[in-house]
Design a protein around this motif. Structure first.
Motif, mmCIF file in Angstrom:
data_model
loop_
_atom_site.group_PDB
_atom_site.id
_atom_site.type_symbol
_atom_site.label_atom_id
_atom_site.label_comp_id
_atom_site.label_asym_id
_atom_site.label_seq_id
_atom_site.Cartn_x
_atom_site.Cartn_y
_atom_site.Cartn_z
ATOM 1 N N THR A 102 0.846 -1.188 0.000
ATOM 2 C CA THR A 102 0.000 0.000 0.000
ATOM 3 C C THR A 102 0.885 1.244 0.000
ATOM 4 O OG1 THR A 102 -1.626 -1.205 1.318
ATOM 5 C CG2 THR A 102 -1.861 1.178 1.228
ATOM 6 N N SER A 103 0.524 2.200 -0.811
ATOM 7 C CA SER A 103 1.330 3.419 -0.904
ATOM 8 C C SER A 103 1.217 4.234 0.382
ATOM 9 C CB SER A 103 0.891 4.269 -2.086
ATOM 10 O OG SER A 103 -0.403 4.787 -1.853
ATOM 11 N N LYS A 104 2.224 5.054 0.622
ATOM 12 C CA LYS A 104 2.233 5.882 1.827
ATOM 13 C C LYS A 104 1.081 6.873 1.820
ATOM 14 C CE LYS A 104 7.178 5.572 2.673
ATOM 15 N NZ LYS A 104 8.456 6.305 2.749
ATOM 16 N N SER A 105 0.754 7.388 0.649
ATOM 17 C CA SER A 105 -0.331 8.373 0.576
ATOM 18 C C SER A 105 -1.670 7.724 0.933
ATOM 19 C CB SER A 105 -0.396 9.007 -0.803
ATOM 20 O OG SER A 105 -0.694 8.045 -1.777
ATOM 21 N N LYS A 106 -1.893 6.500 0.472
ATOM 22 C CA LYS A 106 -3.133 5.798 0.781
ATOM 23 C C LYS A 106 -3.194 5.485 2.274
ATOM 24 C CE LYS A 106 -6.892 3.939 -0.850
ATOM 25 N NZ LYS A 106 -7.899 4.787 -1.469
ATOM 26 N N ARG A 107 -2.064 5.079 2.842
ATOM 27 C CA ARG A 107 -1.993 4.789 4.275
ATOM 28 C C ARG A 107 -2.287 6.054 5.082
ATOM 29 N NH1 ARG A 107 3.809 4.484 6.372
ATOM 30 N NH2 ARG A 107 3.421 6.700 6.124
ATOM 31 N N ASP A 108 -1.674 7.167 4.687
ATOM 32 C CA ASP A 108 -1.875 8.425 5.392
ATOM 33 C C ASP A 108 -3.321 8.906 5.271
ATOM 34 O OD1 ASP A 108 0.770 8.342 6.115
ATOM 35 O OD2 ASP A 108 1.430 9.786 4.592
ATOM 36 N N GLN A 109 -3.909 8.658 4.121
ATOM 37 C CA GLN A 109 -5.296 9.039 3.881
ATOM 38 C C GLN A 109 -6.225 8.289 4.839
ATOM 39 O OE1 GLN A 109 -6.650 7.987 -0.055
ATOM 40 N NE2 GLN A 109 -7.111 10.125 -0.519
ATOM 41 N N ARG A 110 -5.990 7.005 4.990
ATOM 42 C CA ARG A 110 -6.811 6.193 5.897
ATOM 43 C C ARG A 110 -6.632 6.641 7.344
ATOM 44 N NH1 ARG A 110 -5.167 1.154 2.822
ATOM 45 N NH2 ARG A 110 -6.886 0.825 1.385
ATOM 46 N N ARG A 111 -5.406 6.912 7.726
ATOM 47 C CA ARG A 111 -5.146 7.355 9.100
ATOM 48 C C ARG A 111 -5.769 8.717 9.366
ATOM 49 N NH1 ARG A 111 1.149 5.471 10.131
ATOM 50 N NH2 ARG A 111 0.706 3.249 10.048
ATOM 51 N N ALA A 112 -5.707 9.612 8.396
ATOM 52 C CA ALA A 112 -6.298 10.942 8.549
ATOM 53 C C ALA A 112 -7.808 10.832 8.724
ATOM 54 C CB ALA A 112 -5.962 11.809 7.345
ATOM 55 N N TRP A 131 -9.451 8.232 9.932
ATOM 56 C CA TRP A 131 -9.696 7.638 11.245
ATOM 57 C C TRP A 131 -9.545 8.698 12.337
ATOM 58 C CZ3 TRP A 131 -6.627 6.897 15.597
ATOM 59 C CH2 TRP A 131 -7.154 6.044 16.548
ATOM 60 N N ARG A 132 -8.507 9.516 12.232
ATOM 61 C CA ARG A 132 -8.274 10.566 13.240
ATOM 62 C C ARG A 132 -9.370 11.628 13.188
ATOM 63 N NH1 ARG A 132 -2.314 10.070 11.837
ATOM 64 N NH2 ARG A 132 -1.501 8.846 13.567
ATOM 65 N N ARG A 133 -9.834 11.961 11.983
ATOM 66 C CA ARG A 133 -10.901 12.953 11.833
ATOM 67 C C ARG A 133 -12.180 12.452 12.502
ATOM 68 N NH1 ARG A 133 -11.934 12.806 6.573
ATOM 69 N NH2 ARG A 133 -9.809 13.442 6.145
ATOM 70 N N GLN A 134 -12.503 11.178 12.293
ATOM 71 C CA GLN A 134 -13.680 10.601 12.917
ATOM 72 C C GLN A 134 -13.559 10.642 14.441
ATOM 73 O OE1 GLN A 134 -13.872 6.686 11.072
ATOM 74 N NE2 GLN A 134 -15.787 7.270 10.102
ATOM 75 N N ALA A 177 -11.766 12.693 16.248
ATOM 76 C CA ALA A 177 -11.837 14.079 16.707
ATOM 77 C C ALA A 177 -13.287 14.560 16.747
ATOM 78 C CB ALA A 177 -11.003 14.973 15.804
ATOM 79 N N LEU A 178 -14.078 14.190 15.743
ATOM 80 C CA LEU A 178 -15.480 14.593 15.719
ATOM 81 C C LEU A 178 -16.257 13.967 16.865
ATOM 82 C CD1 LEU A 178 -16.328 14.474 11.900
ATOM 83 C CD2 LEU A 178 -16.257 16.476 13.377
ATOM 84 N N GLN A 179 -15.994 12.685 17.145
ATOM 85 C CA GLN A 179 -16.674 12.011 18.246
ATOM 86 C C GLN A 179 -16.287 12.637 19.583
ATOM 87 O OE1 GLN A 179 -19.112 9.728 18.218
ATOM 88 N NE2 GLN A 179 -19.136 9.959 16.001
ATOM 89 N N ALA A 180 -15.019 12.985 19.730
ATOM 90 C CA ALA A 180 -14.562 13.619 20.965
ATOM 91 C C ALA A 180 -15.230 14.977 21.139
ATOM 92 C CB ALA A 180 -13.049 13.765 20.951
ATOM 93 N N GLN A 181 -15.369 15.718 20.051
ATOM 94 C CA GLN A 181 -16.008 17.031 20.095
ATOM 95 C C GLN A 181 -17.478 16.897 20.489
ATOM 96 O OE1 GLN A 181 -15.935 19.033 16.334
ATOM 97 N NE2 GLN A 181 -16.355 21.034 17.213
ATOM 98 N N LYS A 182 -18.166 15.900 19.932
ATOM 99 C CA LYS A 182 -19.571 15.684 20.273
ATOM 100 C C LYS A 182 -19.725 15.288 21.737
ATOM 101 C CE LYS A 182 -21.199 14.248 15.713
ATOM 102 N NZ LYS A 182 -21.728 13.120 14.925
ATOM 103 N N ALA A 183 -18.832 14.423 22.218
ATOM 104 C CA ALA A 183 -18.901 13.989 23.613
ATOM 105 C C ALA A 183 -18.672 15.162 24.560
ATOM 106 C CB ALA A 183 -17.876 12.889 23.865
ATOM 107 N N LEU A 184 -17.726 16.017 24.236
ATOM 108 C CA LEU A 184 -17.445 17.183 25.069
ATOM 109 C C LEU A 184 -18.638 18.133 25.075
ATOM 110 C CD1 LEU A 184 -15.266 18.493 26.789
ATOM 111 C CD2 LEU A 184 -14.473 19.674 24.757
ATOM 112 N N SER A 185 -19.221 18.354 23.921
ATOM 113 C CA SER A 185 -20.378 19.224 23.822
ATOM 114 C C SER A 185 -21.548 18.666 24.628
ATOM 115 C CB SER A 185 -20.777 19.377 22.354
ATOM 116 O OG SER A 185 -21.962 20.109 22.237
#
Length: 58
Positions: free
Chosen positions: A8-18, A20-23, A25-33
């Motif tokens: 798997t290319s590094k860009s594809k790997r980074d895309q998947r990780r980004a 996952w991290r975005r999801q 972060a959104l869940q953490a923001q909702k929980a805090l709110s």
């Protein structure tokens, strides 16, 4: 016979990780709110309270 998978290319790997991290972060923001709204008493949903707390409030 087993054949090795393509790397798997590094860009594809980074895309998947980004994604996952975005999801996360959104869940953490909702929980805090949600936590803030519960603490301020402005929550828009009903949640169970302990019987001890109800007696103390009266």
């Amino acid at each position: 016979m087993a054949v090795p998978k393509k790397k798997t290319s590094k860009s594809k790997r980074d895309q998947r990780r980004a994604h996952w991290r975005r999801q996360a972060a959104l869940q953490a923001q909702k929980a805090l709110s949600l936590g803030k709204s519960v603490l301020t008493g402005r929550s828009s949903f009903v949640y169970p309270q302990d019987e001890d707390e109800e007696e103390e409030n009266e």
